[in-house]
Each structure stands twice: as structure tokens, then as C-alpha cells.
Design an enzyme around this catalytic site. Structure first.
Site, short mmCIF file in Angstrom:
data_model
loop_
_atom_site.label_atom_id
_atom_site.label_comp_id
_atom_site.label_asym_id
_atom_site.label_seq_id
_atom_site.Cartn_x
_atom_site.Cartn_y
_atom_site.Cartn_z
N GLU A 113 8.48 22.83 35.58
CA GLU A 113 9.16 24.08 35.24
C GLU A 113 8.43 25.25 35.89
OE1 GLU A 113 9.84 24.49 31.05
OE2 GLU A 113 11.13 22.73 30.98
N HIS A 229 14.81 34.89 29.54
CA HIS A 229 15.05 33.67 30.33
C HIS A 229 16.04 34.03 31.42
CE1 HIS A 229 15.78 29.59 31.51
NE2 HIS A 229 14.86 29.16 30.67
N HIS A 334 14.55 35.66 25.08
CA HIS A 334 14.34 34.23 24.85
C HIS A 334 13.14 33.96 23.95
CE1 HIS A 334 14.58 30.00 25.81
NE2 HIS A 334 13.36 30.00 26.33
N ARG A 369 4.91 34.17 28.45
CA ARG A 369 4.63 32.76 28.12
C ARG A 369 4.94 31.84 29.29
NH1 ARG A 369 8.34 28.49 25.65
NH2 ARG A 369 9.89 29.93 26.45
C1 LIG Z 1 17.48 27.67 23.86
C2 LIG Z 1 15.98 27.57 23.77
C3 LIG Z 1 15.29 26.62 24.52
C4 LIG Z 1 13.90 26.51 24.42
N1 LIG Z 1 13.25 25.53 25.14
C5 LIG Z 1 11.92 25.37 24.97
C6 LIG Z 1 11.21 24.31 25.61
O1 LIG Z 1 11.80 23.48 26.29
N2 LIG Z 1 9.88 24.22 25.40
C7 LIG Z 1 9.18 25.11 24.63
O2 LIG Z 1 7.96 24.98 24.51
N3 LIG Z 1 9.82 26.11 24.02
C8 LIG Z 1 11.16 26.27 24.15
N4 LIG Z 1 11.80 27.29 23.51
C9 LIG Z 1 11.03 28.13 22.60
C10 LIG Z 1 10.73 27.33 21.34
O3 LIG Z 1 11.87 26.56 20.99
C11 LIG Z 1 10.38 28.24 20.17
O4 LIG Z 1 9.42 29.19 20.54
C12 LIG Z 1 9.80 27.40 19.03
O5 LIG Z 1 10.67 26.34 18.72
C13 LIG Z 1 9.58 28.28 17.81
O6 LIG Z 1 9.25 27.44 16.74
P1 LIG Z 1 9.00 28.08 15.32
O7 LIG Z 1 8.72 26.94 14.41
O8 LIG Z 1 8.00 29.17 15.42
O9 LIG Z 1 10.39 28.79 14.95
P2 LIG Z 1 11.93 28.17 14.74
O10 LIG Z 1 12.01 26.85 15.38
O11 LIG Z 1 12.81 29.24 15.19
O12 LIG Z 1 11.95 27.96 13.20
C14 LIG Z 1 11.95 29.05 12.31
C15 LIG Z 1 12.54 28.58 11.00
O13 LIG Z 1 12.33 29.59 10.01
C16 LIG Z 1 13.50 29.71 9.22
N5 LIG Z 1 13.48 31.04 8.61
C17 LIG Z 1 13.47 32.27 9.21
N6 LIG Z 1 13.38 33.24 8.28
C18 LIG Z 1 13.34 32.62 7.07
C19 LIG Z 1 13.25 33.09 5.71
N7 LIG Z 1 13.16 34.40 5.43
N8 LIG Z 1 13.26 32.18 4.70
C20 LIG Z 1 13.34 30.84 4.96
N9 LIG Z 1 13.40 30.34 6.23
C21 LIG Z 1 13.40 31.23 7.26
C22 LIG Z 1 14.64 29.49 10.20
O14 LIG Z 1 15.81 29.11 9.54
C23 LIG Z 1 14.05 28.36 11.06
O15 LIG Z 1 14.31 27.11 10.50
C24 LIG Z 1 13.18 27.39 23.59
C25 LIG Z 1 13.87 28.35 22.84
C26 LIG Z 1 15.25 28.44 22.92
C27 LIG Z 1 15.96 29.48 22.11
#
Ligand SMILES: Cc1cc2nc3c(=O)[nH]c(=O)nc-3n(C[C@H](O)[C@H](O)[C@H](O)COP(=O)(O)OP(=O)(O)OC[C@H]3O[C@@H](n4cnc5c(N)ncnc54)[C@H](O)[C@@H]3O)c2cc1C
Length: 482
Positions: A113, A229, A334, A369
Site C-alpha cells: 500500500e 483517502h 478517512h 498515518r
Molecule cells: C472504509 C475504511 C477502510 C479502512 N481500512 C483500513 C485498513 O485496511 N487497515 C487499517 O489499519 N485501517 C483501516 N481503516 C481505519 C481503521 O478501520 C480504523 O482506524 C480502526 O478500525 C478504528 O478502530 P476503533 O476500534 O478505534 O474504532 P471503530 O472500529 O470505529 O469502533 C468504535 C466503536 O465504538 C462505538 N461507539 C462510538 N461511540 C459510542 C458510544 N457513545 N457508546 C457506545 N459505543 C460507541 C461504535 O459503535 C463502534 O462500534 C479503514 C477505515 C475505513 C473507514
């Protein structure tokens, strides 16, 4: 007031929250998720995979070098070295939790990538990596005896006692809000892309965790650094735009204009695989001159259904067959490099309040990032935080007057649409001081926008962007370029 419970609450069931909860064993954890187990958030949408130096000719030092270059050397060096040094262990730990990564002969298949000097992205289910990860981690969490799930449930407010976290208020469908004692609270609530008009993020990634942390008195760090992105699908729709993974460019797809000319030629030594900020700006520049940009993946050989099932399905929904047709693309918000300021162990300035994953900022991503470093961040720093929380055995009784804090007034849908439009134009891939100041003025005189918690977040982002006097990484301001 005495605290009878030493309860640990983890909010967010994406990669960061699940890994933290699993790693806190054997300490009991209440895991609160806004969506049903195994769904929702950005994790479910991740396509490319997880960066880890696993190839025989790769090294953690090379991964660190690429991470620092992408981050414009604004990164916290200790965080970077911890991240890349633990990446191999993180991949093996995920395998032990049940994640099945795609294989190539005897070893793991490695994708390439943007910004990476070599192929180092491990993936699962082709371009369905996030979903595969989420399913396996959610299954592991369901089996774990120390974890109690509350989902779908919503964190609405936090109780502080003498400045320390002492409770949470949760909202669940069809039941009255519930107040619970809590000694440690982990916010793993994800990013804030949904505050922008064009985004790849789902509606849950709206920055609500940032707003709650700010209300508690926590600090934000690097709020101005938002990654765009370059290849979201350019289609008319409200909400998240479909993402076209960078792995396609890693496999040979090219960005071209209406005439089929390669748009990255002569703009960066790494061409189509330049870091995302460069590519996003180039696509944005083309759009400003009325040129539409396309991703031409038609020369790609191999089994699309196996390698890129997600892209194939997303394109199909919009009547495009990427094997034979070019895909229209646009930059879209993104990933947020900034977030709640935390140390490497996830602790914020507010005693008892921790943050991990995209909502947090320990400086690991710097000003931009590196692709596929964020799932890795969630695993590596989630494991570290979980282990730290498991070790906290003694909780001093908390005395003092309790105080509830919440986000404040929420924007209604028309106001939210306007805020997103404003953030998209003032805080996009190419910024101008005058436009950012105009946006601040607009928010100041429209309380229906500026006084909402979403509006206050946009104000914070604008102020941070205006305070930075030089373009850096994903923050590119035409007045301060160079
Ligand atoms: C389309 C896309 C493709 C991507 N591809 C990649 C990739 O290939 N590789 C990579 O490293 N990164 C990738 N990323 C980035 C990566 O997916 C995210 O940065 C990472 O998954 C974030 O994880 P997280 O656990 O911090 O948040 P999330 O996975 O967003 O989880 C947050 C959770 O918190 C919950 N939540 C929020 N507020 C509350 C609340 N007040 N009360 C209860 N629950 C709540 C939400 O419902 C959700 O379940 C991608 C992002 C996107 C959008």
C-alpha cells in the site's frame, strides 16, 4: 462518597475496544458497544489489512522509517518503535484469537500500500480484513468469561468525583438510562470522519467520544490532522462513501484523468503509491480544474472474487464492473490522526479516563498515518492498555461531590448537514486561512451550529489548524505551503 465497585468499563466494540477488553483478563470488564457484537464502526469496513514487517527482507526499522516519513516526522518516536516492534507479536496474537490471514504457499500473503517501501500488509478474506478481524475478536470476547457485553448500548454521560471518573450513564433501547459505578473507563469510540461531508466513515464515527472527553477536562492533541483517502468512490449518496482500497494501486491500478492520462506522473517519486496526503491533494487539484479522476484497475489479472470481493461488491452496487470499467474516485475524510491526548499506556489527563484506537492520540501517526497502521495500533496499544488495567488491583476510596458531564446540545439533522459541508470545505485536503476564519465566524454567529457539541468540535479543529503556521503532513494550507 465511597466506591463499592472497582468496575472497569470499556466503551466501543471495534478492534481497539475488543482487544483492550480481551487483554484485561482476568479482571472483569463491562464491554459497551453502540452496535450489535461483531458489527459496526470503522473496523468492520477495513479492507487492506494490518501492516507488519513479516517478509524475510523487511524489518521493524524499515517499517518505522516509512511510518515516520508518512507522519512527516511529527510522530512520537517511542510510540512508533513500540508499534512496529510489537507488530509481529500482534499478528500472532490475532491468529491465536482465531483470525485466519490469507496465505501464500508456506507464509502469509503480503500486500503493498501507499507509503510502504515493500509489501508488508497481512490481510484476511482478501479485502475483507476488518470484518474477518472483528468477527474473530467478537467471538473470542463472547467466549471470554471475564467479559460482560452490553450492546447495543450507548455511553451518554460520565460522572466525575473530585476530578476522577467514578461512574457512567448508559442508554439502551426500550429501558430507562442506567447509572453505574465505575473506577476506570476506556473510550474506544473510534474516529470523527462523519463530521465531514465526504467521508468513508460510518455515522457512529462522529467524534462523540472526543466531545465527552473534552467535557471531562481531557486535552485534545493534533486535532488538525485529518487524513483524506484519495480513492473513495465518487458517487452521489448521503453517509459513508464506498472505499476503493489502496491495495488495488499496490497491485498495479493507476489513477487517470478523463483522457486516460496518469495523474500522479511527475508529482511524486512513488507515483500512485505516494503517501495518501500527496495523492489526495493531487486528486483534489484535478477536481478543481473540472477534471474527474478515475481508478483504472482493468489491467489487473487474477481472481477478483478472491482478492477484492469487497471492491467488486461495492462497485456492483453502483453498476460498475471494475474488471472492465474505470472507477470514479474522490478524496474523503478517512482517519483522524489527532484525538484525546494519551500516554503510551492510554492514560489521559483525567484520572480514571483512558482512550485507545482512533479516538486517542499518543502521537504514533504523527501528521499523517501510514496505510494499515491503524488496525495495528488498535491491537498493539489495546493489548498494552488491557494488560495495564488488569494489573490495577487497589482502588483508593473516592470522596467528594459527584458531578455528571455530558456532551451538551446535539445538532439536529439540517444543522449536522451544514456542519459537515462547512468542515468539508474549510478543513479539506487543501486549506486556506481565510476560509477557515470565515467558517469560525459563521459558527460564532449561528448558535444552532456553533453551540452544539459537533459544532464545538469543528471549532476546535479549525482553531488547531489556524494555530499551525506551516503545512505539515495531512494539514496542507496554501497560505503556509512549503
Ligand atoms: C472504509 C475504511 C477502510 C479502512 N481500512 C483500513 C485498513 O485496511 N487497515 C487499517 O489499519 N485501517 C483501516 N481503516 C481505519 C481503521 O478501520 C480504523 O482506524 C480502526 O478500525 C478504528 O478502530 P476503533 O476500534 O478505534 O474504532 P471503530 O472500529 O470505529 O469502533 C468504535 C466503536 O465504538 C462505538 N461507539 C462510538 N461511540 C459510542 C458510544 N457513545 N457508546 C457506545 N459505543 C460507541 C461504535 O459503535 C463502534 O462500534 C479503514 C477505515 C475505513 C473507514
Amino acid at each position: 462518597m465511597n466506591l463499592p465497585a472497582n468496575r472497569l468499563v470499556v466503551v466501543g466494540t471495534g478492534v481497539a475496544g475488543l482487544v483492550t477488553a480481551l487483554s484485561a483478563a482476568p479482571r472483569p470488564v463491562l464491554l459497551v458497544g453502540g452496535s450489535p457484537p461483531g458489527s459496526g464502526g470503522c473496523t468492520a469496513l477495513a479492507q487492506g489489512g494490518i501492516a507488519a514487517a513479516m517478509a524475510f527482507d523487511d524489518s521493524a526499522a524499515d517499517h518505522a522509517r516509512d511510518t515516520l516519513a508518512a507522519g512527516a516526522h511529527h510522530n512520537d518516536h517511542d510510540a512508533v518503535h513500540y508499534l512496529v516492534g510489537d507488530a509481529g507479536r500482534a499478528v500472532r496474537w490475532l491468529q491465536a484469537q482465531g483470525v485466519v490471514f490469507d496465505r501464500d504457499g508456506d507464509g502469509l500473503q503480503l500486500g503493498r500500500e501507499g507509503g510502504h517501501g515493500c509489501s508488508r500488509i497481512v490481510h484476511a478474506g482478501g479485502d475483507a480484513s476488518g470484518q474477518a478481524l472483528l468477527q474473530a475478536l467478537a467471538d473470542a470476547a463472547r467466549r471470554a468469561p471475564h467479559i460482560t457485553w452490553r450492546a447495543p448500548a450507548w455511553l451518554d454521560a460520565i460522572r466525575l468525583c473530585d476530578g476522577r471518573v467514578s461512574g457512567v450513564a448508559l442508554i439502551e433501547a426500550r429501558t430507562p438510562p442506567q447509572e453505574l459505578e465505575c473506577a476506570e473507563l476506556v473510550l474506544a469510540t473510534g474516529g470523527c470522519g462523519a463530521l465531514f461531508a465526504a467521508t468513508t466513515n460510518p455515522a457512529s464515527a462522529d467524534g462523540n467520544g472526543l466531545a465527552l472527553a473534552l467535557a471531562c477536562g481531557a486535552r485534545l492533541r493534533d486535532a488538525e490532522f485529518v487524513q483524506f483517502h484519495p480513492t473513495a468512490m465518487d458517487v452521489e449518496q448521503e453517509g459513508a462513501l464506498p472505499l476503493i482500497t489502496e491495495a488495488l494501486r499496490g497491485a498495479g491500478a493507476r489513477l487517470v484523468d478523463d483522457q486516460g492520462r496518469a495523474v500522479m506522473d511527475g508529482h511524486h517519486a512513488m507515483g500512485d503509491l505516494a503517501p495518501r496526503d500527496h495523492v489526495a491533494r493531487r486528486v483534489w487539484e484535478c477536481q478543481q480544474t473540472g477534471t474527474r479522476v478515475w481508478l483504472d484497475a482493468t489491467p489487473l489479472k487474477g481472481d477478483w472474487a478472491q482478492r477484492f470481493p469487497t471492491v467488486l461488491a461495492l462497485c456492483g452496487r453502483h453498476g460498475i464492473d471494475p474488471r472492465h470499467q474505470r472507477i470514479p474516485v474522490t478524496p474523503a475524510a478517512h482517519f483522524h490522526m489527532g484525538g484525546i491526548a494519551v500516554g503510551l499506556d492510554g492514560s489521559s489527563d483525567v484520572p480514571g479516563l483512558y482512550a485507545v484506537g482512533e479516538v486517542a492520540c499518543n502521537g504514533v501517526h504523527g501528521a499523517n498515518r501510514l496505510a494499515s497502521n491503524s488496525l495495528l495500533e488498535g491491537v498493539v496499544f489495546g493489548r498494552r492498555l488491557g494488560r495495564r488495567l488488569a494489573d490495577i488491583r487497589l482502588h483508593a476510596p473516592v470522596h467528594g461531590h459527584p458531578r455528571w458531564v455530558d456532551r451538551g446540545q446535539a445538532a439536529d439533522m439540517p444543522a449536522l448537514r451544514e456542519l459537515r459541508r462547512l468542515a468539508g470545505s474549510a478543513l479539506g485536503p487543501v486549506r486556506q486561512r481565510a476560509r477557515m476564519r470565515d467558517a469560525l465566524d459563521h459558527l460564532a454567529v449561528h448558535p444552532g451550529l456553533g453551540h452544539t457539541w459537533q459544532g464545538k468540535l469543528v471549532v476546535r479543529f479549525l482553531q488547531a489548524a489556524l494555530q499551525r503556521r506551516k503545512s505539515l503532513g495531512a494539514h496542507f494550507c496554501v497560505d503556509d505551503a512549503g
